[in-house]
Design a protein around this motif. Structure first.
Motif, PDB file in Angstrom:
ATOM      1  N   PHE A 201       0.851  -1.197   0.000  1.00  0.00           N
ATOM      2  CA  PHE A 201       0.000   0.000   0.000  1.00  0.00           C
ATOM      3  C   PHE A 201       0.882   1.239   0.000  1.00  0.00           C
ATOM      4  CE2 PHE A 201      -2.602  -3.079   2.386  1.00  0.00           C
ATOM      5  CZ  PHE A 201      -3.865  -2.889   1.854  1.00  0.00           C
ATOM      6  N   LEU A 202       0.359   2.326  -0.576  1.00  0.00           N
ATOM      7  CA  LEU A 202       0.979   3.636  -0.370  1.00  0.00           C
ATOM      8  C   LEU A 202      -0.007   4.459   0.447  1.00  0.00           C
ATOM      9  CD1 LEU A 202       2.512   4.490  -3.871  1.00  0.00           C
ATOM     10  CD2 LEU A 202       3.731   3.831  -1.791  1.00  0.00           C
ATOM     11  N   PHE A 203       0.361   4.766   1.679  1.00  0.00           N
ATOM     12  CA  PHE A 203      -0.531   5.469   2.599  1.00  0.00           C
ATOM     13  C   PHE A 203      -0.157   6.938   2.729  1.00  0.00           C
ATOM     14  CE2 PHE A 203      -1.355   1.232   4.321  1.00  0.00           C
ATOM     15  CZ  PHE A 203      -2.683   1.321   4.726  1.00  0.00           C
ATOM     16  N   ASP A 204      -1.156   7.794   2.889  1.00  0.00           N
ATOM     17  CA  ASP A 204      -0.885   9.150   3.331  1.00  0.00           C
ATOM     18  C   ASP A 204      -0.653   9.040   4.842  1.00  0.00           C
ATOM     19  OD1 ASP A 204      -0.918  12.070   3.397  1.00  0.00           O
ATOM     20  OD2 ASP A 204      -2.823  11.828   4.440  1.00  0.00           O
ATOM     21  N   ALA A 205       0.542   9.469   5.292  1.00  0.00           N
ATOM     22  CA  ALA A 205       0.930   9.219   6.690  1.00  0.00           C
ATOM     23  C   ALA A 205      -0.019   9.889   7.675  1.00  0.00           C
ATOM     24  CB  ALA A 205       2.352   9.723   6.919  1.00  0.00           C
ATOM     25  N   ASN A 206      -0.539  11.026   7.324  1.00  0.00           N
ATOM     26  CA  ASN A 206      -1.367  11.772   8.265  1.00  0.00           C
ATOM     27  C   ASN A 206      -2.768  11.191   8.416  1.00  0.00           C
ATOM     28  OD1 ASN A 206      -2.110  13.897   9.990  1.00  0.00           O
ATOM     29  ND2 ASN A 206      -3.098  14.899   8.225  1.00  0.00           N
ATOM     30  N   SER A 207      -3.440  10.959   7.289  1.00  0.00           N
ATOM     31  CA  SER A 207      -4.844  10.544   7.363  1.00  0.00           C
ATOM     32  C   SER A 207      -5.026   9.024   7.363  1.00  0.00           C
ATOM     33  CB  SER A 207      -5.607  11.142   6.171  1.00  0.00           C
ATOM     34  OG  SER A 207      -5.050  10.656   4.968  1.00  0.00           O
ATOM     35  N   LYS A 208      -3.964   8.294   6.970  1.00  0.00           N
ATOM     36  CA  LYS A 208      -4.050   6.826   6.787  1.00  0.00           C
ATOM     37  C   LYS A 208      -4.957   6.455   5.620  1.00  0.00           C
ATOM     38  CE  LYS A 208      -2.191   6.746  10.758  1.00  0.00           C
ATOM     39  NZ  LYS A 208      -3.022   7.848  11.177  1.00  0.00           N
TER      40      LYS A 208
END
Ligand SMILES: Nc1nc2c(ncn2[C@@H]2O[C@H](COP(=O)(O)OP(=O)(O)OP(=O)(O)O)[C@@H](O)[C@H]2O)c(=O)[nH]1
Length: 309
Positions: A201-208
């Motif tokens: 997965f590629l996650f946005d670190a802030n919002s998940k």
């Protein structure tokens, strides 16, 4: 290129502000009980693999009192409309409101993605959940067919802020706006095949929110494990970061770790670019494989940097 705009709409007390706070500000779900009614449009901006602006329109704002020109202006530059329906409440008024919005917005801009959140499903038992979903989809589809609107892009999601379903739904919604998503999926497929990784997965670190994944199916349980794993890793990274900052962003930028879960799955987590975290899962491990994965992560990071920065 213009920043894509997403509207968050729905009747009063449907749960719009709660969703915004839980997804983008890590608010604890129970704290949303004390949120006051929103009286003016509120914005969130995201600039990661995809750049977008999410605008919450207050439920008390009646867009149908606006004249035709204002409505056209409202929807003309919108990529997606997220419409929140409170499934625990009497929802016929909400459906009527939704259908009116689809009718107007579709005429102005037929490319809009309509994302309907059948929200607060935590309060419904499994059978009632399915019945409610079926009933809502049927009524909306019938109404739109009567209006001769058969090609609007409508997707329904069952959500609650009390589990991961809301972030999962947002992931699917936002992914539709990621430029070159199919190429990115192919790239992640190759990464998995060459690294012996089963899921990435590629996650946005802030919002998940996960902005991309390989083409194998995603199950909610895996998503939940990943999301929790990122939370714990960022907390630990912040605890030991040089400047002692508690800002999640600073911790995540130094993240690179490998852990073995109790069920034997190895999890690779590494910071990529633009607030993105790569999370890969694999059942097998060896020193040789670790070196290979680390090398491939570097290659992928360079590729993403070239494409998206
Ligand atoms: N059970 C349950 N309650 C929720 C959920 N999401 C929001 N709520 C509750 O719904 C109530 C209304 O939420 P808000 O976020 O203020 O609703 P809103 O749509 O922003 O309302 P306006 O600002 O008046 O337009 C709050 O008490 C929330 O705690 C959910 O998923 N499940």
């Amino acid at each position: 290129m213009e920043t894509p705009k997403i509207l968050l709409m729905g009747l009063r007390r449907g749960g719009k502000s709660s969703i915004r706070q839980v997804v983008f500000h890590n608010m604890q779900p129970l704290e949303t009980l004390y949120l006051e009614s929103t009286s003016r449009p509120t914005e969130e901006n995201m600039d990661s693999l995809v750049k977008f602006q999410l605008q919450e329109l207050p439920g008390q704002l009646d867009v149908f009192q606006a004249n035709q020109e204002d409505q056209s202006h409202l929807y003309s530059d919108v990529s997606s409309i997220i419409y929140v329906i409170d499934s625990q409440d009497e929802y016929l008024m909400a459906l009527q409101n939704l259908v009116q919005i689809v009718e107007t917005a579709y005429k102005v801009n037929p490319k809009i993605h309509f994302e309907v959140l059948i929200h607060k499903v935590d309060g419904l038992n499994e059978d009632f959940r399915q019945d409610t979903q079926r009933d809502i989809i049927q009524r909306v589809t019938d109404e739109l067919t009567d209006m001769d609107i058969t090609n609007a892009d409508l997707t329904f999601h069952m959500t609650s802020i009390f589990d991961h379903s809301i972030v999962e739904a947002f992931s699917r919604i936002v992914q539709k706006l990621v430029p070159k998503l199919s190429s990115l999926t192919q790239l992640l497929d190759i990464f998995c095949a060459r690294s012996g990784i089963e899921k990435v997965f590629l996650f946005d670190a802030n919002s998940k929110i996960y902005l991309a994944t390989d083409s194998s199916p995603v199950d909610v349980e895996t998503y939940q494990i990943c999301s929790d794993f990122i939370d714990v890793s960022i907390d630990l990274a912040n605890l030991y970061s040089k400047n002692g900052s508690m800002q999640s962003q600073s911790g995540s930028q130094q993240l690179s770790c490998l852990s073995k879960l109790q069920n034997g799955v190895n999890v690779y987590l590494s910071y990529m670019v633009k607030g993105l975290l790569l999370l890969g899962m694999s059942r097998s491990d060896s020193q040789q494989k670790l070196v290979l994965v680390e090398n491939n992560i570097c290659v992928l990071r360079d590729g993403l940097e070239m494409i998206y920065t």
